[in-house]
Design an enzyme around this catalytic site. Sequence first.
Site, short mmCIF file in Angstrom:
data_model
loop_
_atom_site.label_atom_id
_atom_site.label_comp_id
_atom_site.label_asym_id
_atom_site.label_seq_id
_atom_site.Cartn_x
_atom_site.Cartn_y
_atom_site.Cartn_z
N MET A 1 0.85 -1.20 0.00
CA MET A 1 0.00 0.00 0.00
C MET A 1 0.88 1.25 0.00
O MET A 1 0.43 2.34 0.38
CB MET A 1 -0.94 0.00 1.21
CG MET A 1 -1.90 -1.19 1.18
SD MET A 1 -3.43 -0.90 2.09
CE MET A 1 -2.80 -0.56 3.71
N HIS B 1 9.46 -3.40 3.26
CA HIS B 1 8.98 -3.63 1.90
C HIS B 1 10.14 -3.95 0.96
O HIS B 1 10.03 -4.80 0.08
CB HIS B 1 8.28 -2.39 1.34
CG HIS B 1 7.02 -2.02 2.07
ND1 HIS B 1 6.92 -0.91 2.85
CD2 HIS B 1 5.81 -2.61 2.08
CE1 HIS B 1 5.70 -0.82 3.35
NE2 HIS B 1 5.01 -1.84 2.89
#
Length: 280
Positions: free
Chosen positions: A30, A37
């Site tokens: 997101m 990430h």
Amino acid sequence: MDTARTVVALRAKIRTWRSAGDRIALVPTMGALHAGHLSLIEAGKRRAHRVVASIFVNPKQFGANEDLDRYPRQEARDAELLRQAGCDLLFLPPADAVYPAGYATNVSVAGLDRPMEGASRPGHFDGVATVVTKLLLMAFPDVAIFGEKDWQQLAIIRRLAIDLNIPAEIVGAPIIREADGLAMSSRNAYLQPQQRAVAGALFRTLQAAASTITGGAAVTDTLSAARAGLESAGFRVDYLLLADEQTLQPLNQPVPGARLFVAAKLGATRLIDNFPVIPR
Ligand code: PAF
């Protein structure tokens, strides 16, 4: 790094790679990217020739009183981080490419969506399961990578991939932590400095409770003491429990597969974490 904003463009790019024999990894996110990430991108690069990252702040997984409007959005910075990490393609769909007018389909993973996050965030996992199913069907990757911080989410995604015959391998990547142990999360940005200063206690509490339990102490006593410690450090504990890491059913004995799970608030910011107690 290329960018695709439509499913047609995404598929066209992936088709070119596939026809050259490349394996494809998908890393759904997101945005508001951090080192956690980027470790997913690295995991993708180890398992596939091409890595596709998606950034989509999925409205369907936010409750009415949650942080959809203020969820951090930093597209240009995220794109640069992905490029530096060696991501091959960024998929940035607008909301109506994911949920076109008339959208009516929901993916719901019964059972696994009930405890822990499911109890506190009704509808959240339907939103996650729906968007992840869609992303897997849009990109049709060989492998899809998700962080283990959202352990329950990972369990739900593994289940839906099996149940819906989605042929992607679902891979969990280890939690990446700050120096004080705080699990990296886009929502850590909400913490005030004095909250950030105590936030590492969440991980240290899990670690200490895990070693107390493996040392033979009773699970319920250990967890009550750990909860009291967190509350006195300023956390409002939503849950702190030992559960089976696959079924997510609560345990009061440290059997193989037992893992500690916690959710606690510092001010308005809700943090989650988990830690293995006994390997399966
Ligand atoms: O973990 C996340 O960031 C999201 O829940 C996901 C998997 C990208 C689905 O929106």
